[in-house]
Design an enzyme around this catalytic site. Structure first.
Site, PDB file in Angstrom:
ATOM      1  NE  ARG A  45     -15.362   0.211  71.918  1.00  0.00           N
ATOM      2  CZ  ARG A  45     -15.055   0.174  70.643  1.00  0.00           C
ATOM      3  NH1 ARG A  45     -14.178   1.044  70.142  1.00  0.00           N
ATOM      4  NH2 ARG A  45     -15.570  -0.698  69.811  1.00  0.00           N
ATOM      5  N   GLY A  46     -13.013  -2.542  72.480  1.00  0.00           N
ATOM      6  CA  GLY A  46     -12.554  -3.151  71.227  1.00  0.00           C
ATOM      7  C   GLY A  46     -11.439  -4.130  71.584  1.00  0.00           C
ATOM      8  CB  ALA A  47     -10.964  -7.684  70.711  1.00  0.00           C
ATOM      9  CD  GLN A  68     -20.316  -0.295  71.481  1.00  0.00           C
ATOM     10  OE1 GLN A  68     -21.484  -0.333  71.104  1.00  0.00           O
ATOM     11  NE2 GLN A  68     -19.847  -1.131  72.392  1.00  0.00           N
ATOM     12  CG  ASP A  94     -15.398  -8.386  70.597  1.00  0.00           C
ATOM     13  OD1 ASP A  94     -14.864  -7.400  71.104  1.00  0.00           O
ATOM     14  OD2 ASP A  94     -16.333  -8.293  69.775  1.00  0.00           O
ATOM     15  CG  ASN A  99     -18.212  -8.477  66.123  1.00  0.00           C
ATOM     16  OD1 ASN A  99     -17.226  -8.000  66.693  1.00  0.00           O
ATOM     17  ND2 ASN A  99     -18.928  -7.782  65.261  1.00  0.00           N
ATOM     18  CE  LYS A 100     -20.308  -4.703  71.505  1.00  0.00           C
ATOM     19  NZ  LYS A 100     -20.293  -4.789  72.978  1.00  0.00           N
TER      20      LYS A 100
END
Ligand code: MRU
Length: 369
Positions: free
Chosen positions: A53-55, A203, A244, A254-255
């Site tokens: 995960r993570g862009a 996360q 992201d 973002n998150k």
């Protein structure tokens, strides 16, 4: 970066043309498990189920997914099918579309017999480019940390708050938000990181705390609502988060929870920076709130929490009544006006169309008559 003293990237070709290695991030921090991807569908599952995960890492995995697809079948149908399958895995991080477009643009005009070699080479390059972009953006961010450190009383660390995991695990290497932090730490500058746990999937607690710990960077885990209090008491010198998707005018997706941290930072005069490789900029849109699709995930991520019990067994336990309705928005948008600057591989700029255009003049789109 290092795990138990061994240099790792978050994704690597085990055998060009055949097998790709990843770390199953759903098992961290309690277990470190490497997984092999041997088919395009494995890559799609790894992204969809958030083993990766993570862009930037989503983009890199999608690139290897296209390469695996070519190893299975070099036809146009296979190319289109891989593109569509991988594109459907997660909607918000724009690096996914960026990497898939890049791969398709190269593969479509190529002869079928050349496609396997081209695909694996380009996937490898995308990974190398991501690692290098993150190293560079961190070098630019390092100057900011150095400036703050120079103003602190001798011996006091620069306190940096970060949200979610924009560390090396979210990228191919270095991380985005963490790159400047690692480089400052490596240079002997005293830093301390406030790590937001980042519900619902934690996360921050699972990944950021783990990777900072592996690298020996001083840090403290906090629950998501603590940041504002810390800022009111002068305990945060700087916020650095990842993203992201960032619009051409500097709105930052973002998150979930990032927006509230930016508001608290704004109210308390704490500089709020966003670190990103340019592959995370969506040059086609300007209004982040209206135009960025926000992923809504399964409510079980909110209703349950995963952790290790006293016996060392990883468990998933419910935290609300069985009948409680749950909503799970995975990302939010911080308007550009709350962002002090964007750290990119080409330098730090204002979060605005002009700021981004100053660093990436070739990307500015001239409106068609
Ligand atoms: O849902 P995730 O874990 O893929 O979300 C991505 C993130 O970890 C963050 O939003 C991060 O800050 C940006 S990716 C470098």
């Amino acid at each position: 970066m290092e795990v138990q003293g061994v240099a790792y990237r978050s994704i690597w070709a085990i055998e060009e043309g055949k097998r790709v290695g990843i770390i199953d991030q759903t098992r961290l921090p309690h277990e470190f498990v490497e997984v092999e991807l041997t088919a395009m569908n494995d890559a799609a599952i790894a992204i969809r189920d958030m083993w990766v995960r993570g862009a930037p890492l989503i983009g890199a995995t999608a690139a290897y997914g296209m390469a695996l697809a070519m190893s299975e079948d070099t036809s146009n149908d296979s190319l289109d099918h891989a593109y569509e399958t991988l594109y459907a895995t997660r909607p918000t991080a724009v690096n996914l579309r960026w990497a898939l477009d890049d791969m398709k643009m190269l593969l479509q005009p190529a002869m079928q017999e050349d496609r396997v070699a081209i695909a694996w080479q380009r996937a490898r390059e995308i990974c190398d480019e991501d690692a290098e972009a993150n190293r560079q953006l961190g070098a630019h961010g390092l100057r900011l940390i150095e400036e703050i450190a120079a103003k602190k009383p001798a011996g006091e660390p620069v306190n940096i708050l970060t949200h979610c995991n924009a560390g090396w695990l979210a990228t191919v290497d270095w991380g985005t938000a963490t790159s400047a932090i690692y480089q400052a730490h490596n240079k002997g500058i005293k830093v301390h990181v406030w790590v937001d746990e980042t519900r619902p999937r934690n996360q921050g607690a699972h990944l950021t705390a783990w990777e900072l710990g592996e690298h020996g960077v001083p840090h403290t885990l906090i629950v998501d609502n603590v940041g504002g209090h810390l800022m009111q008491h002068g305990l945060v010198d700087l916020c650095i988060v990842g993203t992201d998707r960032t619009t051409a005018s500097g709105d930052v997706c973002n998150k979930i929870g990032t927006y509230l941290k930016a508001l608290a930072a704004h109210d308390n005069g704490v500089p709020f920076y966003v670190a990103l490789p340019s592959s995370t900029i969506d040059w086609t849109i300007h209004d982040g709130i209206k135009e960025i699709p926000i992923e809504q995930r399964c409510g079980d991520e909110v209703a349950f929490i995963t952790g290790q019990n006293a016996a060392g067994v990883v468990e998933n336990v419910r935290i609300c009544p069985q009948s409680t309705p749950v909503a799970n928005y995975a990302f939010d948008v911080t308007p550009a006006k709350y962002v002090n600057g964007l750290m990119t591989e080409r330098g730090v700029c204002a979060a605005s169309a002009e700021g981004l255009a100053s660093l990436f003049p070739e990307r500015v789109m001239v409106p068609q008559p």
